[in-house]
Design a protein around this motif. Structure first.
Motif, short mmCIF file in Angstrom:
data_model
loop_
_atom_site.label_atom_id
_atom_site.label_comp_id
_atom_site.label_asym_id
_atom_site.label_seq_id
_atom_site.Cartn_x
_atom_site.Cartn_y
_atom_site.Cartn_z
N HIS A 247 -78.32 77.07 -1.90
CA HIS A 247 -78.76 77.23 -0.52
C HIS A 247 -79.21 78.67 -0.26
CE1 HIS A 247 -77.35 73.55 1.96
NE2 HIS A 247 -77.81 73.19 0.80
N CYS A 248 -78.26 79.62 -0.35
CA CYS A 248 -78.62 80.99 0.03
C CYS A 248 -79.34 81.72 -1.11
CB CYS A 248 -77.38 81.77 0.45
SG CYS A 248 -76.25 82.12 -0.90
N ALA A 249 -78.92 81.45 -2.34
CA ALA A 249 -79.45 82.11 -3.56
C ALA A 249 -79.03 83.57 -3.68
CB ALA A 249 -80.98 81.98 -3.68
N GLY A 251 -75.52 84.54 -3.28
CA GLY A 251 -74.08 84.66 -3.52
C GLY A 251 -73.21 84.64 -2.28
N THR A 252 -73.68 84.06 -1.20
CA THR A 252 -72.83 84.05 0.00
C THR A 252 -72.38 82.65 0.45
OG1 THR A 252 -74.78 84.12 1.41
CG2 THR A 252 -73.75 86.22 0.94
N CYS A 253 -73.16 81.62 0.20
CA CYS A 253 -72.82 80.30 0.77
C CYS A 253 -71.82 79.52 -0.07
CB CYS A 253 -74.09 79.47 0.98
SG CYS A 253 -74.78 78.79 -0.55
N GLY A 254 -71.74 79.82 -1.37
CA GLY A 254 -70.78 79.14 -2.24
C GLY A 254 -71.27 77.82 -2.81
N CYS A 256 -73.31 77.13 -5.15
CA CYS A 256 -73.53 77.09 -6.60
C CYS A 256 -72.33 77.63 -7.37
CB CYS A 256 -74.77 77.90 -6.94
SG CYS A 256 -74.53 79.64 -6.64
N TYR A 262 -71.13 82.61 -9.59
CA TYR A 262 -72.16 81.91 -8.85
C TYR A 262 -73.40 81.75 -9.74
CZ TYR A 262 -69.39 83.02 -4.71
OH TYR A 262 -68.39 83.11 -3.81
N CYS A 264 -76.34 81.43 -8.80
CA CYS A 264 -77.51 82.12 -8.25
C CYS A 264 -77.52 83.62 -8.56
CB CYS A 264 -77.63 81.89 -6.75
SG CYS A 264 -76.28 82.55 -5.77
#
Ligand SMILES: Cc1cc2nc3c(=O)[nH]c(=O)nc-3n(C[C@H](O)[C@H](O)[C@H](O)COP(=O)(O)OP(=O)(O)OC[C@H]3O[C@@H](n4cnc5c(N)ncnc54)[C@H](O)[C@@H]3O)c2cc1C
Ligand code: FES
Length: 278
Positions: A247-249, A251-254, A256, A262, A264
């Protein structure tokens, strides 16, 4: 520089390749539309193996590899398979339409470490996409002692990147496998999967490969990595490109998250011995 706000990029042109797969040529649009010189120079530093997020307005975003990293004028390319909402919408677009892009993201292939080594690159299906710019870069710079490519497809119709593989096979050994066994009898085409011809490909290396790059279905990459390690190739010499839902790519949304890392930001390329959650 890793903004969550997409920059405008024009779809310059496209062509079909294989089944449900299309090459897309994009161009970052400069000011006043949005892409400043600073952003452009950031995109120009893209490493092979990194990825970008592509936004189809009002539909969503998805990550894709660069088959050609951005040049000095912001032109870059990707090979995209039609899967769900975002990719189906992409296949309906006309040249000239404007999309959003974010990136470049992630850790690319370790091109500095690859320099002057015996390199084996193995791609399966659309998974060949992240290897295209790495193979092109190695050939262009001629900085390998051996470079061999193995490409596996399910059927002849599903084979993609035909002109690229045709061009490469005049310069390096290219082995093509076709899972349904309907080969054309040419001497670089074999029935089965990359795993099936791996022993004979390894025989062509006088010494063990010093670097192996893997991209494609995870089951294929994992079984090949395990085989190679049992064969004597160092686990530290094997790199994989891993795809996870993103989603964010940044490293903040979790989305992946893989154990402690992560995909990403710590990936998408991972060294086999450092890959979380095998
Ligand atoms: C780093 C990275 C690089 C990628 N590079 C390419 C590329 O060069 N070319 C290309 O065609 N695709 C690539 N992908 C995969 C691509 O992002 C997905 O196919 C895309 O998200 C599909 O979006 P969609 O909205 O069309 O389909 P969705 O509606 O999101 O999904 C359709 C189907 O695909 C599955 N799916 C979606 N994303 C993934 C994923 N990341 N891993 C496994 N299954 C998934 C879904 O579960 C669903 O079954 C890459 C993915 C990552 C993470
Ligand atoms: S995509 Fe959000 S943390 Fe990786």
């Amino acid at each position: 520089m890793h903004s969550l706000t997409p920059l405008p990029a024009e779809l310059v042109d496209f062509y079909d390749d294989g089944e449900h797969t299309r090459h897309f040529h994009f161009r970052l649009l400069e000011e006043p539309l949005g892409t400043s010189r600073e952003h452009l120079s950031h995109w120009q530093q893209t490493q092979t193996g990194q990825f970008f997020m592509l936004t189809v307005p009002s539909l969503g975003e998805a990550p894709f590899s660069f088959t050609e990293v951005p040049d000095e004028n912001g032109h870059f390319r990707a090979l995209i398979r039609r899967m769900g909402a975002v990719t189906s919408a992409l296949f309906e677009l006309e040249a000239g339409q404007v999309l959003g892009v974010r990136g470049p993201f992630g850790i690319g292939w370790p091109m500095d470490e690859i320099s002057n080594k015996r390199v084996l690159a193995i791609g399966g299906g659309c998974g060949l996409a992240p290897l295209v710019s790495a193979v092109d870069q190695l050939i262009e710079r001629q900085n390998y002692t051996q470079l061999t490519l193995v490409y596996g497809a399910r059927t002849r119709q599903a084979q993609m990147l035909n002109p690229e593989r045709e061009r490469w096979q005049h310069i390096i050994p290219v082995y093509n496998t076709i899972e349904d066994g309907l080969t054309n009898g040419r001497d670089n085409e074999y029935p089965g999967t990359p795993s099936d011809i791996l022993p004979s490909v390894l025989d062509t290396f006088g010494e063990l490969p010093e670097v192996v790059l893997l991209a494609g279905p995870e089951a294929m990459m994992y079984s090949i990595a395990e085989y190679l390690v049992a064969y004597g190739v160092s686990a530290q010499a094997i790199y994989l490109s891993i795809e996870r839902r993103m989603h964010c790519a940044v490293g903040t949304c979790g989305h992946c998250y893989m154990d402690s890392q992560y995909a990403c930001t710590d990936g998408p390329t991972f060294r086999w011995d450092q890959l979380p959650s095998k």
